[in-house]
Scaffold this motif. Structure first.
Motif, PDB file in Angstrom:
ATOM      1  N   ARG A  22       0.822  -1.209   0.000  1.00 18.80           N
ATOM      2  CA  ARG A  22       0.000   0.000   0.000  1.00 18.80           C
ATOM      3  C   ARG A  22       0.862   1.267   0.000  1.00 18.80           C
ATOM      4  NH1 ARG A  22      -5.385  -0.895   1.674  1.00 18.80           N
ATOM      5  NH2 ARG A  22      -5.715  -3.104   2.104  1.00 18.80           N
ATOM      6  N   GLU A  23       2.073   1.141   0.516  1.00 12.07           N
ATOM      7  CA  GLU A  23       2.984   2.280   0.567  1.00 12.07           C
ATOM      8  C   GLU A  23       3.937   2.306  -0.636  1.00 12.07           C
ATOM      9  OE1 GLU A  23       4.828   2.551   4.428  1.00 12.07           O
ATOM     10  OE2 GLU A  23       2.879   2.748   5.421  1.00 12.07           O
ATOM     11  N   GLY A  24       3.626   1.499  -1.653  1.00  6.21           N
ATOM     12  CA  GLY A  24       4.391   1.535  -2.892  1.00  6.21           C
ATOM     13  C   GLY A  24       5.630   0.670  -2.928  1.00  6.21           C
ATOM     14  N   LYS A  25       5.758  -0.242  -1.980  1.00  7.13           N
ATOM     15  CA  LYS A  25       6.943  -1.096  -1.934  1.00  7.13           C
ATOM     16  C   LYS A  25       6.687  -2.424  -2.648  1.00  7.13           C
ATOM     17  CE  LYS A  25       8.510   1.062   2.202  1.00  7.13           C
ATOM     18  NZ  LYS A  25       9.627   1.790   2.192  1.00  7.13           N
ATOM     19  N   PHE A  26       7.759  -3.093  -3.009  1.00 12.28           N
ATOM     20  CA  PHE A  26       7.683  -4.438  -3.560  1.00 12.28           C
ATOM     21  C   PHE A  26       7.752  -5.408  -2.389  1.00 12.28           C
ATOM     22  CE2 PHE A  26       9.187  -1.890  -7.036  1.00 12.28           C
ATOM     23  CZ  PHE A  26       8.563  -2.438  -8.150  1.00 12.28           C
ATOM     24  N   VAL A  27       6.944  -6.458  -2.454  1.00 14.38           N
ATOM     25  CA  VAL A  27       6.899  -7.417  -1.349  1.00 14.38           C
ATOM     26  C   VAL A  27       6.904  -8.845  -1.868  1.00 14.38           C
ATOM     27  CG1 VAL A  27       5.676  -5.839   0.197  1.00 14.38           C
ATOM     28  CG2 VAL A  27       4.376  -7.419  -1.197  1.00 14.38           C
ATOM     29  N   GLN A  28       7.322  -9.717  -0.984  1.00 17.31           N
ATOM     30  CA  GLN A  28       7.294 -11.149  -1.248  1.00 17.31           C
ATOM     31  C   GLN A  28       6.990 -11.817   0.088  1.00 17.31           C
ATOM     32  OE1 GLN A  28      11.035 -13.486  -1.896  1.00 17.31           O
ATOM     33  NE2 GLN A  28      10.452 -13.142  -4.025  1.00 17.31           N
ATOM     34  N   SER A  29       5.869 -12.514   0.183  1.00 16.19           N
ATOM     35  CA  SER A  29       5.446 -13.143   1.429  1.00 16.19           C
ATOM     36  C   SER A  29       5.072 -14.582   1.150  1.00 16.19           C
ATOM     37  CB  SER A  29       4.244 -12.381   2.002  1.00 16.19           C
ATOM     38  OG  SER A  29       3.756 -13.003   3.161  1.00 16.19           O
ATOM     39  N   PHE A  30       5.614 -15.503   1.964  1.00 15.54           N
ATOM     40  CA  PHE A  30       5.295 -16.914   1.767  1.00 15.54           C
ATOM     41  C   PHE A  30       5.564 -17.699   3.045  1.00 15.54           C
ATOM     42  CE2 PHE A  30       9.514 -15.888   0.396  1.00 15.54           C
ATOM     43  CZ  PHE A  30      10.332 -16.908   0.877  1.00 15.54           C
ATOM     44  N   PRO A  31       4.843 -18.794   3.246  1.00 15.07           N
ATOM     45  CA  PRO A  31       5.005 -19.608   4.453  1.00 15.07           C
ATOM     46  C   PRO A  31       5.883 -20.832   4.215  1.00 15.07           C
ATOM     47  CG  PRO A  31       2.977 -20.214   3.383  1.00 15.07           C
ATOM     48  CD  PRO A  31       3.607 -19.126   2.540  1.00 15.07           C
TER      49      PRO A  31
END
Length: 184
Positions: A27-36
Motif C-alpha cells: 500500500r505504501e508503494g513497496k515491492f513485497v514477497q510473502s510466503f510460508p
C-alpha cells in the motif's frame, strides 16, 4: 531490502501476519514477497513465514536465511529451535512473552536488539482466540511496526481492516494497543 521471519505455531496467525504486513508495505508503494513454510500442517505445529520488503523488484526466490527481523509469536519455540542463531548482527528480535528481556533465560550472541511484548494478554483482552490458543498476530504486528518503522500504523490498520474477516475492530484495537505499549 528488509527480510523478516515470523515464527509461531499453527493457529497463532504467523502466515496471516506476514501477509498483512506485506499488504501494508505494498500500500505504501513497496515491492513485497510473502510466503510460508509448513512442516506438519496442524494447529500447534511450528510454522515459519517469510517476508521481504524493498523499494525495487525482488528477484530472490529462497527462504529468508539471515533475517533483519525475527518475530517470535510463541516463546516455547526457543526451547526447541535455534531460530535466532542466524539473525543479522544489526537485527531486531521481537518476542511474545510475559517476561521482560532481562527475565528471559537465553541470550542473543549478537548485537541484535531484543524487544518483548505480552501479545497474548493483549489478544485475550480483545477476545482473539482462547486462553489455550490465543491469536496474537495483530498484536505482534502493532508492536513490530513501532520498533521497525517499516510501514505506518495507518497502512497496517487499513491492511488489517481489509484482510481480517472476523473481529475486525478487535484486531485493529489489539494492534493499536501493542503499538502504544511496546517499550522502545
Amino acid at each position: 531490502m528488509e527480510e523478516i521471519r515470523f515464527h509461531g505455531r499453527g493457529g497463532q496467525g504467523a502466515v496471516v501476519a506476514s501477509n498483512i504486513l506485506g499488504d501494508a508495505a505494498f500500500r505504501e508503494g513497496k515491492f513485497v514477497q510473502s510466503f510460508p513454510f509448513f512442516g506438519v500442517e496442524r494447529r500447534g505445529a511450528p510454522v515459519t513465514a517469510f517476508l521481504r520488503i524493498d523499494d525495487k523488484k525482488i528477484n530472490i526466490r529462497s527462504q529468508v536465511y539471515n533475517p533483519d527481523y525475527a518475530v517470535v509469536m510463541d516463546p516455547t519455540l526457543l526451547r526447541y529451535f535455534d531460530i535466532l542463531e542466524d539473525i543479522k548482527d544489526s537485527g531486531i528480535i521481537l518476542i511474545n512473552t510475559q517476561k521482560n528481556k532481562e527475565g528471559l533465560k537465553f541470550k542473543v550472541n549478537k548485537k541484535a536488539k531484543l524487544y518483548t511484548i505480552n501479545a497474548t494478554d493483549i489478544a485475550l483482552g480483545f477476545n482473539l482466540g482462547s486462553k489455550t490458543a490465543p491469536i496474537v498476530n495483530t498484536s505482534m504486528l502493532g508492536a513490530f511496526i513501532k520498533i521497525a518503522k517499516i510501514v505506518t500504523l495507518d497502512s497496517l490498520l487499513e491492511s488489517i481492516q481489509e484482510n481480517i474477516n472476523v473481529k475486525k475492530t478487535e484486531n485493529i484495537n489489539a494492534a493499536k494497543k501493542a503499538y502504544e505499549n511496546i517499550e522502545i
